[in-house]
Design an enzyme around this catalytic site. Structure first.
Site, PDB file in Angstrom:
ATOM      1  CG  ASP A  75      -0.241   0.150   2.402  1.00 39.53           C
ATOM      2  OD1 ASP A  75       0.696   0.369   2.628  1.00 39.53           O
ATOM      3  OD2 ASP A  75      -0.971   0.292   3.648  1.00 39.53           O
ATOM      4  CB  CYS A 118       0.678  -2.313   4.708  1.00 38.86           C
ATOM      5  SG  CYS A 118       0.566  -3.472   6.189  1.00 38.86           S
ATOM      6  CB  THR A 138       2.092  -2.364  10.870  1.00 39.17           C
ATOM      7  OG1 THR A 138       0.800  -2.904  10.464  1.00 39.17           O
ATOM      8  CG2 THR A 138       1.630  -0.779  11.530  1.00 39.17           C
ATOM      9  CG  HIS A 181      10.927 -24.210  12.337  1.00 33.07           C
ATOM     10  ND1 HIS A 181      11.106 -23.740  13.681  1.00 33.07           N
ATOM     11  CD2 HIS A 181      11.889 -24.931  11.933  1.00 33.07           C
ATOM     12  CE1 HIS A 181      12.181 -24.153  13.918  1.00 33.07           C
ATOM     13  NE2 HIS A 181      12.750 -24.915  13.191  1.00 33.07           N
ATOM     14  CG  HIS A 201       9.547 -28.221  11.657  1.00 33.84           C
ATOM     15  ND1 HIS A 201       9.377 -27.572  12.733  1.00 33.84           N
ATOM     16  CD2 HIS A 201      10.900 -28.349  11.364  1.00 33.84           C
ATOM     17  CE1 HIS A 201      10.406 -27.370  13.236  1.00 33.84           C
ATOM     18  NE2 HIS A 201      11.396 -27.972  12.651  1.00 33.84           N
TER      19      HIS A 201
END
Length: 146
Positions: free
Chosen positions: A8, A65, A67, A98, A133
Site C-alpha cells: 500500500d 504495508c 506495519t 519451520h 514441521h
C-alpha cells in the site's frame, strides 16, 4: 525466482527499493501495486499478489504495508498461503524452515532498506526442513477446509 510484490502507500518506497534490489540479484518481479504514495487499500494489492502465489504463477510473495499486519492478515485469507510478518533475519529463517511460509510481509514503517534486503535474502534462500514441521504445517493448512 519469480516474486509477487505488493504494497500500500505505506510500503510503496520499500517495495520499489526491493524490486530494484531483487532484479539486480537475478529475480523477476511481478508488481501488483500500488503505484504511488497516494492513499490506497492494502487488501486490493495484497490479495492479488497472494492469489498469484497460491495459483503457482509466482514462486514467493513479498507484501508491505506500514506495519505489515494488515497485509499479512489479507494474504492469510487466501487459500494456500502461509504469510509471515518478519522484522528480522532470524524470524525470516525460521518461518521458512519451520512453517514453509510462501509469502513474507514487511513493515515499511519499521524496516529500513538494508535490513529488508537481509530479511528478503534469508527468506528466499532458506529451505523448508519438513520432518516434524510438515505435520504442523499440514494441520494449519487443514484449517482452511473447516
Amino acid at each position: 525466482m519469480l516474486i509477487a510484490l505488493a504494497s500500500d502507500h505505506g510500503g510503496f518506497a520499500l517495495k520499489e527499493h526491493l524490486k530494484t534490489w531483487l532484479e539486480a540479484h537475478g529475480h523477476t518481479c511481478r508488481d501488483f501495486g500500488c503505484l504511488s504514495t497516494e492513499s490506497c487499500d492494502y487488501p486490493d494489492f495484497g490479495a492479488a499478489a497472494a492469489r498469484a502465489v497460491a495459483a503457482g504463477e509466482c514462486d514467493r510473495g513479498i507484501l508491505i504495508c506500514t506495519t505489515g499486519i494488515g497485509i499479512s492478515i489479507t494474504a492469510n485469507k487466501v487459500h494456500g498461503i502461509r504469510c509471515a510478518l518478519c522484522r528480522d533475519v532470524y524470524s525470516a529463517e525460521l518461518t521458512r524452515r519451520h512453517n514453509n511460509a510462501n509469502v513474507l510481509a514487511l513493515a515499511g514503517g519499521f524496516t529500513g532498506p538494508f535490513e529488508a534486503e537481509r530479511i528478503v535474502e534469508t527468506f528466499l534462500i532458506t529451505e523448508f526442513e519438513g520432518g516434524r514441521h510438515q505435520r504442523r504445517v499440514d494441520k494449519v493448512m487443514a484449517l482452511e477446509e473447516t
